[in-house]
Scaffold this motif. Structure first.
Motif, PDB file in Angstrom:
ATOM      1  N   PRO C  30      10.594 -28.178  -1.272  1.00 15.66           N
ATOM      2  CA  PRO C  30      10.211 -28.025  -2.397  1.00 15.66           C
ATOM      3  C   PRO C  30      10.095 -26.995  -3.345  1.00 15.66           C
ATOM      4  O   PRO C  30       8.955 -27.310  -5.178  1.00 15.66           O
ATOM      5  CB  PRO C  30       8.646 -28.754  -1.990  1.00 15.66           C
ATOM      6  N   ASP C  31       9.252 -26.188  -2.588  1.00 19.18           N
ATOM      7  CA  ASP C  31       8.756 -24.651  -3.876  1.00 19.18           C
ATOM      8  C   ASP C  31       9.006 -24.054  -3.517  1.00 19.18           C
ATOM      9  O   ASP C  31       9.712 -23.314  -2.423  1.00 19.18           O
ATOM     10  CB  ASP C  31       7.056 -24.731  -4.618  1.00 19.18           C
ATOM     11  N   ASN C  34       8.170 -22.083   0.490  1.00 16.78           N
ATOM     12  CA  ASN C  34       8.343 -22.790   1.028  1.00 16.78           C
ATOM     13  C   ASN C  34      10.391 -22.230   1.347  1.00 16.78           C
ATOM     14  O   ASN C  34      11.037 -22.124   2.383  1.00 16.78           O
ATOM     15  CB  ASN C  34       8.434 -24.162   1.223  1.00 16.78           C
ATOM     16  N   TRP C  97       3.317 -26.553  -4.092  1.00 18.91           N
ATOM     17  CA  TRP C  97       3.814 -28.658  -2.917  1.00 18.91           C
ATOM     18  C   TRP C  97       2.725 -28.563  -2.231  1.00 18.91           C
ATOM     19  O   TRP C  97       2.821 -28.262  -1.183  1.00 18.91           O
ATOM     20  CB  TRP C  97       5.189 -28.140  -2.964  1.00 18.91           C
ATOM     21  N   ARG C  98       2.022 -29.262  -1.965  1.00 20.31           N
ATOM     22  CA  ARG C  98       1.314 -30.369  -1.432  1.00 20.31           C
ATOM     23  C   ARG C  98       2.091 -31.352  -0.566  1.00 20.31           C
ATOM     24  O   ARG C  98       2.335 -32.573  -1.530  1.00 20.31           O
ATOM     25  CB  ARG C  98      -0.116 -30.320  -0.916  1.00 20.31           C
ATOM     26  N   ARG C  99       2.279 -31.756   0.615  1.00 19.12           N
ATOM     27  CA  ARG C  99       2.447 -33.506   0.800  1.00 19.12           C
ATOM     28  C   ARG C  99       1.523 -34.862   0.188  1.00 19.12           C
ATOM     29  O   ARG C  99       0.890 -34.422   0.747  1.00 19.12           O
ATOM     30  CB  ARG C  99       3.391 -33.711   2.697  1.00 19.12           C
TER      31      ARG C  99
END
Lengths: 170, 102, 100, 91
Positions: C30-31, C34, C97-99
């Motif tokens: 996602p970002d 990562n 990005w975090r879950r």
């Protein structure tokens, strides 16, 4: 850039000693690059001398002798852990559920400033789930793929191994 | 062997004009530079397939690496914030991130 | 095929798999942070496996050393590059990005 | 063995092209710069395989250049092209 080209901390005798120590190293590197042929030495000798000169300009500080056991342990540790890192991230990437729980954590360094820190930061970037993102004073910000308590432990372990590589007590 | 080599060549030959078109037509300057670097490296692979490793070396070093770095430098000087994509991407979308000002 | 050929084949295919996983991560994660993980680590293991596979095939051991040198160089540059990009992204204020 | 080398090289080329989607899509400049890294590593692997398959040792030197250039472009990007708004330009 205001510094003189050669820093004045070292005497010329010291410099000559380091040059002589580095000469065989660069000769070996050149020999590997030309794939062991004998024909390349006409270019090789000037290039090797130039490389020694440049290395003295860029890295004048004498290196402490590395403890052999620390080096062996570091290489083994590094290869194994980077393999684990690759497998870990590959499994995450092919998993349909995309198991990521990223976070940014602060890690306070115990290593002194210098090459040891650079080696540590590059090593962290290749280990499972960690990526060194920012260094401010003594605090290293590490991006992790999976935020769990084990991360801190493994960071401490890496730092210990790197400290042994440089023969530093932390 | 022939199938793989043929597939390799056809793929390169098909993608390169497409990439060249993208480089020229994109409005986002930064994107164009990034694509240009990729283009140079793919071009170098074409020289490899044409059995000219020396040209491939020059293409990778000068065409992609040096020119790419110079273009990036130029972009930094003229201010890439004026271009559409780079500008919008720089603005954090929600709230301040974890980044601290250094 | 002899045993060494088989070993080489396995190493090359395993290397190709890691490259594929790296690309997959590049597309799916996602970002930027990562994606850096995926690209740096998976591709380095992939290149390492392919290097080992090829080292088994060379007839001159200096060549094997050269392959090792190239791999080491890539390792060094990609670790440094990953850190530089992450650092720049962080200072540039790219959100993490975090879950959810 | 040459067939295997070329097959894996073709697969890696497909991999690069797939990764190019990320360069096209972005969204941030940093995402696009990952392309340099993708080419650095994957390109090196392709060139090493081709060097073996085509019996062209010179390609290993091209691989060496690829390895260095990925790093060079990233440094140019970070130091020059991407000056984030929060950071004062110290040049």
């Amino acid at each position: 850039m205001q510094q003189p080209i050669f820093s004045d901390e070292l005497t010329w005798r010291d410099r000559l000693r380091y040059a002589l120590l580095r000469l065989p190293l660069f000769a070996l590197l050149w020999w590997i690059l030309i794939e062991g042929k004998l024909a390349g030495w006409w270019y090789g000798i000037p290039v090797i001398l130039l490389a020694v000169l440049v290395s003295l300009l860029l890295l004048p500080a004498p290196r402490q002798p590395r403890p052999l056991m620390g080096t062996v342990r570091f290489v083994g540790f590094f290869l194994w852990e980077s393999l684990r890192g690759g497998i870990d991230v590959a499994l995450r990437a092919i998993n349909p559920r995309l198991p990521l729980n990223p976070d940014l954590i602060d890690y306070s360094l115990r290593l002194p400033e210098g090459n040891a820190r650079i080696v540590l930061m590059n090593t962290i970037s290749l280990l499972p789930g960690t990526l060194s993102a920012n260094l401010r004073d003594d605090c290293l910000q590490v991006h992790t793929l999976d935020d769990n308590p084990q991360t801190m432990q493994s960071l401490e372990q890496v730092e210990t191994v790197v400290a042994q590589l440089f023969g530093i007590d932390i | 062997m022939n199938i793989s080599a043929g597939g390799f060549d056809i793929l390169l030959a098909a993608v390169l004009p497409l990439l060249a078109w993208y480089v020229l037509s994109t409005r986002d300057l930064f994107k164009a530079v990034a694509l240009f670097i990729a283009y140079g490296l793919l071009f170098s692979l074409i020289w490899v397939r044409l059995a000219a490793p020396d040209v491939a070396l020059a293409e990778a070093a000068i065409g992609a690496g040096l020119t790419g770095a110079l273009l990036l430098d130029t972009l930094g000087r003229i201010g890439s914030r004026d271009t559409s994509g780079a500008a919008s991407a720089m603005e954090p979308e929600g709230g301040p991130p974890d980044a601290r000002e250094s | 095929m002899g045993i060494i050929e088989w070993v080489t084949t396995i190493f090359l295919l395993a290397g190709a798999f890691f490259f594929f996983a790296g690309t997959l991560g590049l597309l799916r994660f996602p970002d930027v942070y990562n994606r850096l993980h995926a690209l740096t680590k998976a591709d380095n293991v992939g290149l390492g496996l392919i290097t080992i596979g090829l080292m088994l095939q060379v007839d001159n051991w200096v060549l094997a050393l050269k392959l090792l040198l190239i791999w080491f160089l890539v390792l060094l540059t990609s670790a440094t590059a990953a850190h530089l990009i992450a650092n720049a992204a962080l200072r540039g204020g790219l959100p993490l990005w975090r879950r959810p | 063995m040459d067939g295997l080398y070329l097959g894996v090289a073709l697969f890696l080329l497909l991999n690069i092209l797939l990764g190019m989607v990320r360069v096209l899509r972005g969204p941030s400049p940093a995402d696009r710069m990952l392309a340099a890294q993708l080419f650095g590593t994957t390109g090196v692997a392709i060139l090493l395989l081709l060097a073996e398959a085509l019996a062209a040792p010179a390609l290993r030197d091209v691989a060496l250049v690829f390895a260095l250039l990925g790093g060079l472009t990233v440094v140019a990007f970070v130091r020059r092209a991407w000056s984030p708004p929060t950071q004062v330009n110290k040049e």
